[in-house]
Design a protein around this motif. Structure first.
Motif, mmCIF file in Angstrom:
data_model
loop_
_atom_site.group_PDB
_atom_site.id
_atom_site.type_symbol
_atom_site.label_atom_id
_atom_site.label_comp_id
_atom_site.label_asym_id
_atom_site.label_seq_id
_atom_site.Cartn_x
_atom_site.Cartn_y
_atom_site.Cartn_z
ATOM 1 N N VAL A 19 0.854 -1.191 0.000
ATOM 2 C CA VAL A 19 0.000 0.000 0.000
ATOM 3 C C VAL A 19 0.887 1.237 0.000
ATOM 4 O O VAL A 19 2.022 1.209 0.487
ATOM 5 C CB VAL A 19 -0.942 0.049 1.219
ATOM 6 N N ALA A 20 0.345 2.320 -0.551
ATOM 7 C CA ALA A 20 1.032 3.610 -0.556
ATOM 8 C C ALA A 20 0.233 4.585 0.297
ATOM 9 O O ALA A 20 -0.993 4.679 0.174
ATOM 10 C CB ALA A 20 1.181 4.133 -1.977
ATOM 11 N N ALA A 21 0.911 5.308 1.172
ATOM 12 C CA ALA A 21 0.292 6.332 2.015
ATOM 13 C C ALA A 21 1.410 7.183 2.602
ATOM 14 O O ALA A 21 2.582 6.791 2.588
ATOM 15 C CB ALA A 21 -0.548 5.706 3.125
ATOM 16 N N ASP A 22 1.044 8.316 3.145
ATOM 17 C CA ASP A 22 2.043 9.215 3.735
ATOM 18 C C ASP A 22 2.153 8.911 5.226
ATOM 19 O O ASP A 22 1.535 9.555 6.061
ATOM 20 C CB ASP A 22 1.638 10.670 3.505
ATOM 21 N N PHE A 23 2.983 7.935 5.564
ATOM 22 C CA PHE A 23 3.041 7.466 6.945
ATOM 23 C C PHE A 23 3.825 8.406 7.864
ATOM 24 O O PHE A 23 3.612 8.380 9.078
ATOM 25 C CB PHE A 23 3.645 6.069 6.990
ATOM 26 N N ASN A 24 4.751 9.183 7.320
ATOM 27 C CA ASN A 24 5.497 10.116 8.177
ATOM 28 C C ASN A 24 5.048 11.556 7.987
ATOM 29 O O ASN A 24 5.677 12.482 8.514
ATOM 30 C CB ASN A 24 7.006 9.985 7.959
#
Length: 681
Positions: free
Chosen positions: A338-343
């Motif tokens: 999955v792709a997401a803006d975790f930081n």
């Protein structure tokens, strides 16, 4: 002379008397028998006791004989030693046995050892009482057999060597180590699964990993977590465009909802519970890039919706991809991605499930990635499943505890669970206190996050390929879940997608099921949400379809405001399109050729022309096929497609990894242990 003889005779008589007195049996020390151990013994069934006898003053050395009164047997007798073995038949209560050693020289002399034998120590299968948030709770775990006193604990490890964890008791409760009583005042709702361990006075240990406690929430429902459909209108604009109105559709919008652009709220107009508009100022689209669009309802409850990307770049006549500089990434046995803006730095990152670990790579914004300091993270197995390797697979992204940070629900392919990892906002994750959501079957093949009961907390829909189950578990906003309803499925449920298919304001779900010659049943099944986490089978479902369906997505492909379906048919090497009628039913499918064994699918506008496209990962030939949408529910394969990635691409993700306003692709290649990063040129 006579006096001397007289004295000598007297001395001789005294000496003879002394000798005769020493040989007299009446004055010999008595024989005695003693045992080691000498004090009464307590053992569990299945245990033994070694006993040694000591006989004193037995000048004949005839030894001893052994006898047993009560259950059990005597074995391995070697004269002065014997072994007592407890009975082999299961005891229902404690039994007394007596072992006696008797002198053979003097049968009146003996010693006995009392032995108490308790039944096998067991924590039986049992249902523990449910509780409620804020209400004192007390429940003692039932125990049979064993020898008191007992020592109790909740198993918690080992990690990472065994990849198994014992779970935990609900928040606010604790286990008394002496009594096995779980008590306290629960502070959060959900079901906690845990493994209890008890050790008795003899050192015997028993465990039960099938224990759980459900805590019912007393918190009033909040506003729902919105669900955002595709497409956005428009899906993209060119850099330098004037300010414009962005229209979004979905489910669960309330008055006061805001459309967020990269976490910044826009001035939003509430149209109805499924439609919002917002003004996007020209400054926000002055230069190329891609924005993450979400919808956020006001509190209480709620949280951000799923992310849909909005591109700022000119339409593309052709679409070409090339490997990023550090592509492919090396990840052994990658399954889910999955792709997401975790930081939360505005650059998309990657979370990848692989074998027994989660790998997290932070995006540098130029198409390259670097692993976090804590990557990879070992993923535990649930307490009720002893598989040494959980083999993690599908991943769902969401804020499961209202922290404002994206977390992960990781389906375990081999085990009946989804592990809940809560995001810290810096690219690291921590297990929730509940650790697991029970998936009620195996293997877990797909997982989606949405608020099915509209209470402001994210729930999970899970498909289990072999067991044929597709449960929905309801979240409580603290990373804990409880079972609710089941989705309707075919024999081998594979993919799941979420949306409001009958326009009643409640989220529904559709499951794509596989099949085979021996077990026909390939098709899609639509479950209409009742608004409480339970479902009703839609009219016309299940829909027989394809040869072996695998993945499914939903979006409005023809612009009529009704959700449609696109599903991969691994057996037919194709993608099937079903246009929605807006009432939970769908039209006659159309077939589009794909590659060999298409296994994963994504809907997005890859060429920025305002029409949704489809990217399809072909497991059998190591490629990705790009199907460009015509805006009417039909698709045309892009020139240059398919694109080579790696061996057996199992899952794919799309995001703008280099910030140029074009969507890129990441593919988890199961066989060659790589993740390919394809940047759009």
């Amino acid at each position: 002379m006579s006096r001397v003889c007289s004295c000598g005779v007297a001395l001789f008589v005294l000496a003879m008397a002394a000798v005769m007195g020493g040989c007299s049996s009446s004055s010999s020390p008595p024989i005695s028998v003693s045992l080691s151990p000498s004090s009464p013994q307590a053992i569990d069934q299945g245990q033994t006791v070694g006993i040694t006898a000591t006989v004193t003053n037995d000048m004949s050395q005839k030894g001893i004989s052994w006898t047993l009164t009560g259950p059990g047997s005597l074995n391995n007798s070697t004269g002065p030693s014997v072994t007592y073995s407890s009975p082999t038949t299961n005891l229902t209560s404690a039994q007394q046995a007596t072992v006696t050693a008797t002198s053979e020289a003097d049968p009146t002399k003996s010693a006995s050892l009392q032995i108490t034998v308790s039944p096998y120590l067991q924590i039986p299968f049992q249902t523990l009482a449910s509780g409620a948030v804020g209400t004192p709770y007390s429940q003692t775990i039932a125990l049979t057999g064993g020898t008191p006193p007992f020592q109790w604990s909740v198993y918690n490890g080992p990690i990472p060597t065994g990849y198994k964890v014992g779970g935990s008791v609900p928040d606010g409760l604790e286990m008394n180590p002496s009594t096995g009583t779980i008590s306290g005042t629960p502070t959060g709702g959900g079901t906690w699964y845990f493994e209890a361990i008890v050790t008795d006075a003899t050192g015997v240990t028993a465990d039960n990993g099938f224990l759980s406690i459900q805590i019912n929430s007393t918190v009033a429902p909040g506003n729902p977590v919105p669900f955002l459909n595709q497409p956005l209108v428009p899906t993209a604009v060119s850099p330098g465009a004037s300010g414009f109105t962005l229209s979004v559709s979905g489910t669960g919008f309330v008055s006061g909802a805001a459309i967020d652009l990269n976490r910044t709220p826009l001035g939003t107009t509430f149209v109805d519970s499924e439609h919002l508009t917002a003004m996007v100022p020209a400054a926000d689209v002055a230069s190329a890039g891609t924005a993450a669009v979400t919808v956020v309802n006001p509190g209480p409850g709620s949280g951000p919706s799923n992310v849909v990307y909005f591109q700022v770049d000119a339409p593309e006549a052709t679409v070409n991809f090339a490997n990023a500089t550090n592509s492919p990434l090396q990840v052994p046995e990658p399954l889910g991605i999955v792709a997401a803006d975790f930081n939360e730095d505005g650059k998309p990152d990657l979370a990848i499930s692989a074998n027994i670990r989660m790998y997290v790579f932070l995006g540098n914004g130029d198409g390259t990635f670097a692993p976090t300091a804590t990557s990879p993270v070992s993923v535990p197995s649930p307490p009720y499943d002893d598989f040494a390797s959980p083999y993690v697979g599908p991943i769902a992204v969401g804020d499961f505890n209202h922290s404002g940070h994206q977390g992960l629900a990781v389906g375990e392919f081999n085990n009946e669970a989804a592990v809940i990892l809560l995001g810290n906002g810096n690219g690291s994750f921590a297990p929730s206190s509940a650790s697991f959501a029970n998936a009620f079957g195996m293997p877990v093949s797909a997982i989606e996050a949405a608020d099915f009961n509209a209470d402001g907390n994210l729930d999970l829909a899970i498909t289990n390929e072999i067991s044929g189950q597709s449960p929905v578990v309801l979240g409580y906003g603290n990373g804990a879940f409880s079972a609710a309803g089941d989705l309707y499925t075919g024999i081998f449920p594979m993919g799941v997608a979420v949306g409001d298919f009958n326009a009643d304001g409640r989220l529904d779900a559709v499951v794509a099921s596989g099949g085979s010659t021996a077990y026909p049943g390939s098709g899609v099944t639509v479950s209409l949400g009742n608004g409480d986490g339970t479902f009703t089978l839609a009219s016309g479902s299940p829909i027989p379809l394809g040869q072996n369906l695998s993945a499914i997505v939903t979006a409005d492909f023809n612009g009529d405001g009704k959700l449609d379906l696109a599903v991969t048919d691994s057996g037919g090497n194709s993608v099937l399109i079903l246009l929605g009628n807006g009432d939970g039913t769908f039209g006659v499918p159309t077939t589009i050729p794909a590659g060999n064994q298409p296994d994963a699918i994504i809907a997005a506008d890859f060429n920025n022309d305002g029409k949704l496209d489809l990217a399809v990962a072909n497991y059998g030939d190591g490629t990705i096929t790009l199907l460009l949408g015509n805006g009417d529910g039909t698709f045309t394969q892009a020139a240059g497609s398919p694109y080579a990635v790696g061996q057996y691409p199992y899952q794919i993700a799309a995001a703008d990894f280099n910030g140029d306003g074009k969507l890129d692709l990441a593919a988890a290649n199961l066989s060659d242990g790589t993740v390919s990063i394809l940047l759009q040129q």
